[in-house]
Design a protein around this motif. Sequence first.
Motif, short mmCIF file in Angstrom:
data_model
loop_
_atom_site.label_atom_id
_atom_site.label_comp_id
_atom_site.label_asym_id
_atom_site.label_seq_id
_atom_site.Cartn_x
_atom_site.Cartn_y
_atom_site.Cartn_z
N THR A 24 67.00 18.23 -16.73
CA THR A 24 67.37 17.69 -18.42
C THR A 24 66.88 18.33 -19.51
O THR A 24 67.32 18.49 -20.41
N GLY A 25 65.41 18.61 -19.25
CA GLY A 25 64.50 19.32 -20.29
C GLY A 25 65.52 20.78 -20.20
O GLY A 25 65.39 21.18 -21.41
N VAL A 26 65.58 21.55 -19.50
CA VAL A 26 66.63 22.65 -19.62
C VAL A 26 67.78 22.77 -20.36
O VAL A 26 68.09 23.66 -21.05
N ALA A 27 68.38 21.57 -20.07
CA ALA A 27 69.95 21.45 -20.60
C ALA A 27 69.62 21.17 -21.90
O ALA A 27 70.23 21.46 -23.07
N ASN A 28 68.72 20.28 -22.57
CA ASN A 28 68.07 20.20 -23.94
C ASN A 28 68.06 21.48 -24.58
O ASN A 28 68.36 22.02 -25.87
N THR A 29 66.93 22.24 -23.95
CA THR A 29 66.98 23.64 -24.64
C THR A 29 68.13 24.56 -24.93
O THR A 29 68.28 25.19 -25.71
#
Length: 338
Positions: free
Chosen positions: A256-261
């Motif tokens: 999820t953090g990767v998707a945000n970035t």
Amino acid sequence: MARQRSQSVTLTDVARRAGVSIATASKALNARDEVAPETRRRVLAAADELSFQPNVLARGLISGRTRTIGLLTDELAGRFSIPILLGVENALGSEQMSVLLCDARGDAIRRRHYIRTLLARQVDGFIILGDSNDVRPSLTGDIPVPVVYVYGESDDPDDLSLLADDADGARLATEHLVSLGRRNIAHITGPETYRAARDRVASLRKVLDGAGLSLVGGEPLYGEWSQRWGRHAARMLLSSYPEIDAIFCGNDQIATGVANTLRDLGRRIPDDVSIVGYDNWHEFASDCQPPLTTVDLNLQQLGETAVKHLFAALDGQPTSGVIRQPCRLVVRDSTGPA
């Protein structure tokens, strides 16, 4: 015909209604093999008509069992405990058995206390629930009844340990990305101290080697099991390797953090970069934008399997060693159709 109140119904009443002896009625209700199927059906129908509820205490005195299992965990509030516990409870409930739950919270003194407490309650067996797939010291020497270890491997090979197959899960994830034509695949995961993280890396490399590919950057990025780490690691990777077209993540929080970035950097998911998570944690996998393709550990089934093996041990057919349960890949929008 109105059903009688269960308090007034005895085994003698059931036997009389079914037209069998008390001994035969008892065998039928306890699923003994020596009762003919038609006789068992008649006894069960009579018990149902009379709303008969067997006296659990009396059955325990006769059989030497309390029909109760002790479940000892180290982290009840953890991500993995509740689904496994639900699987255990479902399997026990279908057999009209109960579970006594104790949370040691990682404390050895508390753990010993709960073992003594559960043994004092005369539980028929133990399920020891770990908080990771890592190896843990065996507790079997202190427990005189059958024990099954779940989501944590006992260091005694004579014990039975049931684990999620992390290597298999990583294989599914990597093969999926390769099948989509992704050739520049990176890996962001949690602490290297976790055996699960190391096992997934080894499987990832094996699949990439078989496809003639190399891991972007040469090494995985080990860090935390958090969105913050996923955001930070993705930014580092993409600044150094802009050609990345897929990222396999060690859990759904990282993904999820990767998707945000990726969205912040203007990268389209999955058109530019595909993402695969791990755990199929609904709060993250389904709510992520776009929803995550991820690996499901089948934790509830793991709990049910533990009960099955515990029952076998109680029947004099114990199993030893390590059993790894296969995972499954749940494909969602973060990778697109295969």
